[in-house]
Scaffold this motif. Structure first.
Motif, PDB file in Angstrom:
ATOM      1  N   UNK A 109       0.798  -1.222   0.000  1.00 53.12           N
ATOM      2  CA  UNK A 109       0.000   0.000   0.000  1.00 53.12           C
ATOM      3  C   UNK A 109       0.832   1.273   0.000  1.00 53.12           C
ATOM      4  N   UNK A 110       2.137   1.170   0.235  1.00 48.46           N
ATOM      5  CA  UNK A 110       2.951   2.377   0.383  1.00 48.46           C
ATOM      6  C   UNK A 110       3.086   3.167  -0.913  1.00 48.46           C
ATOM      7  N   UNK A 111       2.835   2.546  -2.070  1.00 48.99           N
ATOM      8  CA  UNK A 111       2.922   3.279  -3.332  1.00 48.99           C
ATOM      9  C   UNK A 111       1.566   3.381  -4.017  1.00 48.99           C
ATOM     10  N   UNK A 112       0.488   3.381  -3.215  1.00 50.81           N
ATOM     11  CA  UNK A 112      -0.856   3.455  -3.798  1.00 50.81           C
ATOM     12  C   UNK A 112      -1.081   4.731  -4.594  1.00 50.81           C
ATOM     13  N   UNK A 113      -0.396   5.815  -4.235  1.00 53.19           N
ATOM     14  CA  UNK A 113      -0.522   7.061  -5.002  1.00 53.19           C
ATOM     15  C   UNK A 113      -0.041   6.867  -6.436  1.00 53.19           C
ATOM     16  N   UNK A 114       0.790   5.836  -6.656  1.00 54.29           N
ATOM     17  CA  UNK A 114       1.328   5.574  -7.989  1.00 54.29           C
ATOM     18  C   UNK A 114       0.517   4.523  -8.725  1.00 54.29           C
ATOM     19  N   UNK A 115       0.199   3.423  -8.025  1.00 58.68           N
ATOM     20  CA  UNK A 115      -0.478   2.314  -8.713  1.00 58.68           C
ATOM     21  C   UNK A 115      -1.916   2.088  -8.272  1.00 58.68           C
ATOM     22  N   UNK A 116      -2.349   2.717  -7.177  1.00 60.63           N
ATOM     23  CA  UNK A 116      -3.718   2.547  -6.718  1.00 60.63           C
ATOM     24  C   UNK A 116      -4.056   1.131  -6.339  1.00 60.63           C
TER      25      UNK A 116
END
Length: 350
Positions: free
Chosen positions: A55-62
Motif C-alpha cells: 500500500x505504500x505506493x498506492x498514489x502511484x499504482x492505486x
C-alpha cells in the motif's frame, strides 16, 4: 518471473517456499488445549498480518495488494517520469499535490514488474494484464483475504507444533514477516500449532502492544481494523471538504476566542480558497485595501483537520491555527482549535 495468467491464483494461494528447522521437544512437555489448525482464525490472522504490504505506493499504482518494482516509467498529469528508487516518489507526490481540484492521472508504461502480497514477483505486459491484477486484489479485499496492514507483529516469534493427538512435536522460531507468511501457508492438515505468547506488535499509530493469547490477537486486529475504517472515512471526508472549499467563497460567521465573539472583525471580508492550497481574504466593502494572503491544508487521521495560515494582517493571523473539523456541509464549516477547545470558528458559504 511467472506469467500473469497465474496472478490471481498467486495472489490468493501461492507463496515462496520456506523450509524451517524444528527442534524436537520431549512429549513430556505436555499438550496444549489451545492448538490451531491450518484453517483456524489464528492461522488466518497470522497469514494476513504477515502478507507483503504493497500500500505504500498506492498514489502511484492505486493497488494495495502489490507494489511496483523499479525502474518504472509513468506519466503523471502529463509529465513523464522515470523512477529508479523510493526517493523518486517525491517527484510523483509533488505533482499530484500541486492542486487539490484537478483530476490526477497516472499512466503506467508497460511492461513493468510488481511484487505481490505473497512476496512473489511477476511481470505485467500490458494494461489488460494489470487490470486482472486489480480484479484479483478487489476479490481478495471483498473476501477478507487481503493483508492486515494496521498491525505488524514483532519478531522473533516462536510457533509450537502438535500432533493430531495434541502431543507437542517441535517448535520453530520465525524471524520475519515473509517467513511467517510462508510457514502459515505451508502448514499441513495433519498437525496443529500454537503461538508461544506473549508476543508484541506495533499498531498503525506506532503504539507497541503486548498480545497474550489468540483471543487477544483477534481483539487487537479487530480494533485496529476498525481504526483503519475510521481513517478511510476521514480521508474521504477530507477530500469532500477540499472540494467544498475550492468551489465556494466564504465569510467568517463566528469566531469565538477567550469567550469573546469576534466575527464582526471579519464582516467586510470574503475568503476564497484556491486549488493550489492558497487562500485570499478580500475586503468587499472598502476599495483599495490590500488582500490578505494565506495558505491552507486539509488533512486527516481518524478526524479531519484544517490548517490555516494568514500573514501580513494581525486580525487574520488570529485565525492561524490547526483546527479540527467538527461538522461540515456545502453551506457551513464548523471548526474547533486542536490546542484550545474554547476557540471555535465557523465559515459560511455565500
Amino acid at each position: 518471473m511467472k506469467k500473469l495468467k497465474f496472478i490471481t491464483a498467486i495472489l490468493l494461494v501461492s507463496f515462496i517456499g520456506f523450509t524451517s528447522c524444528q527442534d524436537e521437544i520431549d512429549n513430556e512437555n505436555g499438550t496444549n488445549p489451545n492448538t490451531n489448525s491450518a484453517d483456524s482464525q489464528t492461522a488466518s490472522n497470522l497469514e494476513r498480518s504477515s502478507m507483503y504490504d504493497g500500500s505504500f505506493d498506492d498514489f502511484l499504482d492505486g493497488l494495495s495488494c502489490s507494489s511496483i518494482l523499479f525502474p518504472v516509467t509513468a506519466t503523471v498529469n502529463g509529465t513523464q517520469l522515470t523512477l529508479i528508487s523510493q526517493a523518486d516518489y517525491a517527484l510523483v507526490t509533488n505533482i499530484l499535490g500541486q492542486f487539490n481540484n484537478d483530476d490526477d492521472q497516472v499512466v503506467l508504461q508497460f511492461p513493468l514488474s510488481v511484487r505481490l502480497s505473497n512476496y512473489t514477483e511477476v511481470q505485467v505486459a500490458n494494461q489488460t494484464e494489470y487490470d486482472a491484477l486489480v480484479d484479483a486484489c478487489n476479490q481478495a479485499e471483498n473476501a477478507g483475504e487481503d493483508a492486515i496492514k494496521c498491525l505488524d507483529i514483532d519478531f522473533p516469534v516462536t510457533i509450537l507444533t502438535y500432533s493430531l493427538n495434541l502431543d507437542q512435536t517441535g517448535s520453530v522460531v520465525i524471524e520475519s514477516e515473509q517467513q511467517l507468511y510462508s510457514y502459515m501457508n505451508n502448514f499441513g492438515n495433519d498437525e496443529f500449532f500454537a503461538v508461544s505468547y506473549p508476543i508484541t506488535a506495533t499498531l498503525n499509530n506506532d503504539t507497541v502492544v503486548s498480545i497474550s493469547s489468540d483471543l487477544d490477537l483477534q481483539a487487537k486486529i479487530s480494533e485496529c481494523l476498525a481504526t483503519d475504517d475510521e481513517m478511510d472515512e476521514a480521508e474521504e471526508n477530507a477530500k469532500a471538504l477540499e472540494a467544498i472549499l475550492v468551489e465556494g467563497t466564504f465569510m467568517v460567521q463566528s469566531f469565538v476566542d477567550s469567550s469573546v465573539e469576534k466575527a464582526n472583525d471579519y464582516v467586510d471580508y470574503t475568503i476564497d480558497f484556491a486549488g493550489d492550497l492558497t487562500c485570499t481574504a478580500q475586503n468587499v466593502v472598502t476599495a483599495g485595501l490590500n488582500d490578505v494572503q494565506g495558505t491552507y491544508e486539509v488533512t486527516s487521521q481518524t478526524e479531519v483537520y484544517f490548517n490555516l495560515t494568514f500573514s501580513g494582517n494581525a486580525t487574520f493571523e488570529l485565525l492561524n491555527n490547526s483546527w479540527e473539523v467538527t461538522s461540515y456541509s456545502e453551506n457551513s464549516i464548523s471548526l474547533q482549535s486542536t490546542t484550545n477547545a474554547a476557540v471555535t470558528l465557523v465559515l459560511n458559504q455565500i
